[in-house]
Design an enzyme around this catalytic site. Structure first.
Site, PDB file in Angstrom:
ATOM      1  N   ARG A  50       0.787  -1.222   0.019  1.00 49.55           N
ATOM      2  CA  ARG A  50       0.072  -0.165   0.016  1.00 49.55           C
ATOM      3  C   ARG A  50       0.934   1.378  -0.134  1.00 49.55           C
ATOM      4  O   ARG A  50       0.571   2.349  -0.717  1.00 49.55           O
ATOM      5  CB  ARG A  50      -0.975  -0.047   1.234  1.00 49.55           C
ATOM      6  CG  ARG A  50      -1.949   1.151   0.914  1.00 49.55           C
ATOM      7  CD  ARG A  50      -3.238   1.007   2.064  1.00 49.55           C
ATOM      8  NE  ARG A  50      -2.630   0.959   3.556  1.00 49.55           N
ATOM      9  CZ  ARG A  50      -3.342   0.965   4.457  1.00 49.55           C
ATOM     10  NH1 ARG A  50      -4.451   0.802   4.536  1.00 49.55           N
ATOM     11  NH2 ARG A  50      -2.749   1.305   5.619  1.00 49.55           N
ATOM     12  N   ARG A 103       9.583  18.828  -9.094  1.00 51.90           N
ATOM     13  CA  ARG A 103      10.646  18.489  -9.836  1.00 51.90           C
ATOM     14  C   ARG A 103      11.996  19.243  -9.034  1.00 51.90           C
ATOM     15  O   ARG A 103      13.093  18.937  -9.440  1.00 51.90           O
ATOM     16  CB  ARG A 103      10.671  19.145 -11.524  1.00 51.90           C
ATOM     17  CG  ARG A 103       9.615  18.440 -12.287  1.00 51.90           C
ATOM     18  CD  ARG A 103       9.660  18.868 -13.579  1.00 51.90           C
ATOM     19  NE  ARG A 103       9.193  20.372 -13.383  1.00 51.90           N
ATOM     20  CZ  ARG A 103       8.468  20.901 -14.516  1.00 51.90           C
ATOM     21  NH1 ARG A 103       8.671  20.304 -15.707  1.00 51.90           N
ATOM     22  NH2 ARG A 103       7.742  22.218 -14.585  1.00 51.90           N
ATOM     23  N   LYS A 149      -2.827   7.118   1.086  1.00 57.03           N
ATOM     24  CA  LYS A 149      -2.585   7.543   2.428  1.00 57.03           C
ATOM     25  C   LYS A 149      -1.666   8.603   2.308  1.00 57.03           C
ATOM     26  O   LYS A 149      -0.172   8.348   2.620  1.00 57.03           O
ATOM     27  CB  LYS A 149      -2.142   6.271   2.970  1.00 57.03           C
ATOM     28  CG  LYS A 149      -2.585   5.982   4.304  1.00 57.03           C
ATOM     29  CD  LYS A 149      -2.325   4.908   5.153  1.00 57.03           C
ATOM     30  CE  LYS A 149      -2.030   4.887   6.425  1.00 57.03           C
ATOM     31  NZ  LYS A 149      -2.960   5.436   7.448  1.00 57.03           N
ATOM     32  N   GLU A 182     -16.103   6.395   5.760  1.00 56.78           N
ATOM     33  CA  GLU A 182     -15.408   5.926   6.884  1.00 56.78           C
ATOM     34  C   GLU A 182     -15.340   6.837   7.968  1.00 56.78           C
ATOM     35  O   GLU A 182     -15.842   8.007   8.015  1.00 56.78           O
ATOM     36  CB  GLU A 182     -13.985   5.406   6.290  1.00 56.78           C
ATOM     37  CG  GLU A 182     -13.263   6.628   5.846  1.00 56.78           C
ATOM     38  CD  GLU A 182     -11.730   6.473   5.455  1.00 56.78           C
ATOM     39  OE1 GLU A 182     -11.221   5.608   5.911  1.00 56.78           O
ATOM     40  OE2 GLU A 182     -11.061   7.326   4.575  1.00 56.78           O
TER      41      GLU A 182
HETATM   42  N1  PXG Z   1      -9.136   4.885   7.263  1.00 61.89           N
HETATM   43  C1  PXG Z   1      -8.160   5.990   7.149  1.00 61.89           C
HETATM   44  C2  PXG Z   1      -8.328   7.549   6.600  1.00 61.89           C
HETATM   45  C3  PXG Z   1      -6.806   5.635   7.630  1.00 61.89           C
HETATM   46  O1  PXG Z   1      -6.040   6.473   7.805  1.00 61.89           O
HETATM   47  C4  PXG Z   1      -7.771   3.367   8.382  1.00 61.89           C
HETATM   48  C5  PXG Z   1      -8.727   3.672   7.657  1.00 61.89           C
HETATM   49  C6  PXG Z   1      -7.519   2.100   8.848  1.00 61.89           C
HETATM   50  O2  PXG Z   1      -6.613   1.245   7.822  1.00 61.89           O
HETATM   51  P1  PXG Z   1      -5.605   0.177   8.325  1.00 61.89           P
HETATM   52  O3  PXG Z   1      -4.975  -0.123   7.100  1.00 61.89           O
HETATM   53  O4  PXG Z   1      -4.829   0.677   9.402  1.00 61.89           O
HETATM   54  O5  PXG Z   1      -6.591  -0.983   8.893  1.00 61.89           O
HETATM   55  C7  PXG Z   1      -6.645   4.423   8.309  1.00 61.89           C
HETATM   56  C8  PXG Z   1      -5.493   4.061   8.907  1.00 61.89           C
HETATM   57  C9  PXG Z   1      -1.323   7.067  12.331  1.00 61.89           C
HETATM   58  C10 PXG Z   1      -2.782   6.950  11.752  1.00 61.89           C
HETATM   59  O6  PXG Z   1      -1.566   8.121  13.107  1.00 61.89           O
HETATM   60  C11 PXG Z   1      -3.072   6.018  10.749  1.00 61.89           C
HETATM   61  C12 PXG Z   1      -4.262   6.022  10.155  1.00 61.89           C
HETATM   62  C13 PXG Z   1      -5.086   6.351  10.759  1.00 61.89           C
HETATM   63  C14 PXG Z   1      -5.122   7.386  11.670  1.00 61.89           C
HETATM   64  C15 PXG Z   1      -3.745   7.610  12.283  1.00 61.89           C
HETATM   65  O7  PXG Z   1      -0.445   6.548  12.099  1.00 61.89           O
HETATM   66  N2  PXG Z   1      -4.418   4.656   9.110  1.00 61.89           N
END
Ligand code: PXG
Length: 289
Positions: A50, A103, A149, A182
């Site tokens: 990812r 760039r 992400k 979400e």
């Molecule tokens: N939705 C969003 C927008 C996210 O950023 C998830 C769902 C759950 O995905 P995973 O793959 O973890 O099951 C995420 C996950 C951090 C942080 O501080 C990371 C996330 C969300 C909030 C904070 O590292 N990622």
């Protein structure tokens, strides 16, 4: 704490990036959040894949192979003598000048931080969360696609601020058409009868890795699993609701917009899935040592 930056380790106090890094100047970059349980990195390939997909989507070439990236993660955990950890990986566009043009950035900055995992208080899991729908809509896929992400999380942060101001634990974000996308950092699920449902990622959700694993575990428990269009109505009338994410794992929701979900207590399938997920996470993954 030793932090990996571009192939070298620095103590926390000395781990710094340039103020000309476009990650800071423009949020131009991507990140990943991975966990290690019991000396093993959980869903390692899925997180690395990812990370590289996010990079590709913003036309950012990570200056190392996936294998080198995996080795750097393992090295960071070893260096910090961690067996249970939260790993934050960041790749920025790198140092450039003032001005958007990527760039000008000759080399992406790669950062890996491994820290002890700070878990949500157990009472959140026992009692369940009270959450609300907020006005801030999820980014349009045509602008910043929620599948990426990216370091540009202001959309989610605005929604989180709205939840905070209302005293809610999390915020449900809708897409432009008003369908449920979400939460600010977690995917959302409902259970109705024998069916587990979650929004299709095309409705504006990150393709969560926990989401994917929970869908597989639910099918093993005999639930019918569907990715579909969900409205707030579907959530209000659901038997159960829960959120998933790497840090939170599976966390029950008992109230949405003032409506009690089910009987107002974490439901039986939510509990079962929470336990099945944790058991699976503790027993699977890539060994660090
Ligand atoms: N939705 C969003 C927008 C996210 O950023 C998830 C769902 C759950 O995905 P995973 O793959 O973890 O099951 C995420 C996950 C951090 C942080 O501080 C990371 C996330 C969300 C909030 C904070 O590292 N990622």
């Amino acid at each position: 704490m030793e932090i990996y930056i571009d192939g070298q380790f620095y103590p926390k106090e000395e781990a710094k990036v340039s103020v000309f890094d476009h990650g800071l100047l423009y949020g131009d970059g991507i990140f990943e959040g991975t966990r290690a349980y019991n000396g093993r990195i959980f869903e390692f390939d899925a997180h690395i894949d990812r990370l590289y997909a996010s990079a590709k989507a913003i036309a950012l070439e990570i200056p190392m192979s996936k294998e080198e990236m995996k080795r750097a993660h393992i090295e960071t955990l070893r260096k910090n003598q961690l067996s249970d950890a939260y790993i934050r990986t960041i790749v920025t566009r790198g140092v450039g000048d003032l001005g958007l043009d990527p760039r000008k950035c000759s080399r992406p900055t790669v950062i890996i931080i491994a820290d002890r995992i700070s878990l949500y208080p157990e009472e959140f899991y026992e009692k369940g969360l009270k959450i609300i729908t907020v006005p801030t809509r999820r980014n349009l896929p045509e602008s910043v696609n929620p599948m990426i992400k990216s370091l540009n999380y202001l959309n989610n942060i605005l929604a989180k601020i709205e939840a905070n101001l209302s005293g809610a634990a999390e915020a449900i974000m809708l897409n432009q058409e008003g369908y449920v996308a979400e939460c600010t950092g977690d995917n959302i699920f409902i259970i109705k009868g024998q069916t587990l449902a979650t929004p299709l990622v095309t409705f504006g959700a990150l393709k969560g890795i926990t989401r994917g694993r929970v869908m597989k575990l639910a099918a093993e428990l005999g639930l019918e699993v569907v990715e579909t269009a969900l409205t707030r109505y579907d959530i209000y009338v659901a038997d159960e609701c829960f959120l998933t994410g790497t840090a939170a794992e599976v966390i029950p929701v008992v109230e949405v917009d003032g409506r009690q979900i089910g009987d107002g207590k974490p439901g039986p399938y939510s509990r079962q899935l929470k336990e099945a997920y944790h058991r699976y996470a503790m027993a699977n993954g890539t060994p660090i040592y």
